[in-house]
Design an enzyme around this catalytic site. Structure first.
Site, PDB file in Angstrom:
ATOM      1  N   HIS A 155       6.536   0.380   1.232  1.00 24.77           N
ATOM      2  CA  HIS A 155       7.864   0.931   0.947  1.00 24.77           C
ATOM      3  C   HIS A 155       8.394   1.741   2.140  1.00 24.77           C
ATOM      4  O   HIS A 155       9.530   1.531   2.590  1.00 24.77           O
ATOM      5  CB  HIS A 155       7.786   1.825  -0.297  1.00 24.77           C
ATOM      6  CG  HIS A 155       9.085   2.455  -0.677  1.00 24.77           C
ATOM      7  ND1 HIS A 155       9.962   1.872  -1.554  1.00 24.77           N
ATOM      8  CD2 HIS A 155       9.663   3.624  -0.279  1.00 24.77           C
ATOM      9  CE1 HIS A 155      11.024   2.651  -1.690  1.00 24.77           C
ATOM     10  NE2 HIS A 155      10.858   3.721  -0.930  1.00 24.77           N
ATOM     11  N   GLU A 156       7.569   2.645   2.635  1.00 27.67           N
ATOM     12  CA  GLU A 156       8.018   3.496   3.740  1.00 27.67           C
ATOM     13  C   GLU A 156       8.175   2.690   5.034  1.00 27.67           C
ATOM     14  O   GLU A 156       9.025   3.006   5.864  1.00 27.67           O
ATOM     15  CB  GLU A 156       7.023   4.651   3.948  1.00 27.67           C
ATOM     16  CG  GLU A 156       6.850   5.560   2.737  1.00 27.67           C
ATOM     17  CD  GLU A 156       8.161   6.125   2.208  1.00 27.67           C
ATOM     18  OE1 GLU A 156       9.111   6.277   3.012  1.00 27.67           O
ATOM     19  OE2 GLU A 156       8.240   6.407   0.998  1.00 27.67           O
TER      20      GLU A 156
ATOM     21  N   HIS B  41      11.735   1.429   5.256  1.00 30.80           N
ATOM     22  CA  HIS B  41      12.648   2.430   5.832  1.00 30.80           C
ATOM     23  C   HIS B  41      12.436   2.540   7.345  1.00 30.80           C
ATOM     24  O   HIS B  41      13.391   2.567   8.134  1.00 30.80           O
ATOM     25  CB  HIS B  41      12.387   3.807   5.203  1.00 30.80           C
ATOM     26  CG  HIS B  41      12.708   3.897   3.748  1.00 30.80           C
ATOM     27  ND1 HIS B  41      13.881   3.456   3.201  1.00 30.80           N
ATOM     28  CD2 HIS B  41      11.982   4.407   2.711  1.00 30.80           C
ATOM     29  CE1 HIS B  41      13.881   3.679   1.893  1.00 30.80           C
ATOM     30  NE2 HIS B  41      12.728   4.261   1.574  1.00 30.80           N
TER      31      HIS B  41
END
Length: 466
Positions: A21-22, A25
């Site tokens: 997920h990170e 980003h």
């Protein structure tokens, strides 16, 4: 041992999914030349950290999430050189900020699709949806009477091919969540090849699903509807003896064939298991064969609580003869491009089911007590890890999908909340005020903490009721 599996499964699952997920980003921020100060898996005090270039990578104490910290003048971050000003997150266009925030949940959804596609390409084993009996006075008995064959297989639910019981259950859940009162089933009599002269018969029936209860996670849907899934009869032969169990202490070995239980003749393993469950903590006698020789032994059964009731514990696993088992098993697999399509369809179905469940929670049709917290996730992760890599990958795909959907919800502090603010900014042409954004973030913090506490309470209630 169960606790260790749960802890290990939770750490691996959450660590991997948060990292993915990170990374979403992070990689889009790098694409737009935004300066990334910190990439953290977990919150709180860093346990491990290493600086590579301008970014500090770290693993923190609490594994319930993670974050990527960008250079942002609003946070009072020091700007080392003038060129850094153009790399601050707050200096980017609203469309770049939107893309950076969206990338996190989007990569979780893509990862789930990749996992499901790979599983369908590799092959997912399962039991064919074959049933041998119909429960009297059930929804199934009112629309179907078995003729010509003792065994029937569910070929399709609402014209969707179902190769396993798991696929049947998922399709029933999808139809129930969509508000349907009944589903169309395509059935065919099943023969394992012992009666090749038997004529193949197909039947189409309409099955009521009104009795299914979305608020009762312990409800056996198949039994409730009237299905008695078929299970081949296995001889009572021990395949594995569990250490520190009554069977282990009594000296039983793999290959022992159980002949009698308290003087009662045994013809299959199911009869033995039924007798054991009915005698918790009692002294029993067993006659068994080993290397052709009969032996007699007395032992005291253990006791375990299952669904609030004491059950007997022997401590051995069945020896499964694959030749007996194989006709009723299947492996769901597809060529590569078909597997990618199936993975996508499966992901879309799960997204639809999740959104339907959330909508029904808000409309009070489904109890919010269905929410699961970190304790439940750890329990599921441990069991999946213990059952093998296919089971664990399936759970990873499901959790990744859930994480992506959760973060897209328009809740302040989550990615979806930021996306709402950026959408307002894109429409108005100016950002929302700092005061409004601060208020929204505080509100989001309260909502997230409240949901987390509620989910934890649900977990503890489940544990106390098990």
């Amino acid at each position: 041992m169960t606790f260790l599996w749960s802890a290990l499964g939770f750490v691996i699952a959450m660590g991997l999914l948060v990292a993915i997920h990170e990374w979403g980003h992070f990689i889009v921020a790098k694409l737009f030349n935004v300066k990334v100060l910190t990439f953290s898996i977990g919150f709180g005090k860093p346990l491990l950290r290493k600086r590579i270039g301008e970014t500090q990578y770290q693993i923190a104490m609490f594994p319930l999430g993670g974050y990527v910290k960008f250079l942002d003048e609003r946070n009072g971050d020091a700007v080392s050189v003038n060129d850094d000003l153009t790399r601050a997150f707050n200096r980017q266009t609203v469309f770049k900020r939107f893309a950076i925030v969206l990338a996190g949940p989007l990569i979780n959804l893509i990862f789930a699709w990749m996992v499901f596609s790979w599983l369908y390409f590799w092959g997912v084993p399962g039991m064919k949806p074959i049933f041998e009996k119909v429960v009297p006075n059930s929804a199934l008995s009112s629309s179907f009477q078995s003729v010509s064959s003792n065994l029937w297989q569910i070929e399709a639910v609402d014209q969707k091919v179902t190769q396993t019981w798991r696929a049947v259950h998922q399709k029933l859940l999808l139809e129930k969540l969509s508000g349907k009162d009944s589903v169309a089933l395509t059935l065919r009599n099943f023969s394992e090849g012992t009666h090749p002269q038997e004529v193949s018969i197909q039947k189409n029936i309409l099955l009521s699903i009104n009795e299914l209860d979305l608020n009762n996670p312990k409800q056996d849907w198949l039994t409730q509807l009237g299905f008695v899934p078929f299970s081949p009869s296995f001889p009572p032969v021990i395949g594995e003896v569990i250490p520190s169990s009554p069977a282990f202490a009594a000296g039983f070995l793999p290959g022992d064939r159980l002949e009698e239980f308290n003087g009662k003749k045994l013809s299959n393993w199911a009869e033995f298991a039924t007798e054991v469950r009915a005698n918790p903590g009692k002294e029993i006698s067993v006659v068994f064969l080993r290397n052709g020789n009969r032996h007699f032994i007395s032992l005291k059964l253990g006791e375990q609580v299952v669904e609030g009731k004491p059950k007997g514990l022997f401590g051995a696993k069945l020896h499964i003869d694959e030749k007996l088992f194989s006709p009723y098993q299947t492996v769901v697999s597809f060529p590569f491009f078909d597997a990618v399509q199936e993975g996508f369809t499966h992901s879309v179905n799960l997204i639809e089911m999740t959104l339907d469940m959330i909508q029904k929670m808000f409309s009070s049709e489904v109890s919010p007590r269905n929410l699961s917290g970190p304790i439940s996730i750890a329990d599921y992760s441990g069991k999946a890890l213990e059952n093998g890599w296919i089971s664990f990958l399936s759970l990873l795909g499901l959790l990744s999908l859930s994480l992506g959907i959760l973060n897209l919800l328009p809740i302040p502090m989550l990615d979806g909340g930021h996306l709402v603010l950026y959408s307002i900014e894109a429409i108005k042409g100016v950002p929302v005020s700092d005061g409004t954004e601060l208020f929204v973030q505080k509100l989001g913090f309260i909502i997230i903490v409240s949901l987390t506490i509620f989910a934890l309470i649900n977990d503890l209630v489940r544990i106390s009721n098990d």
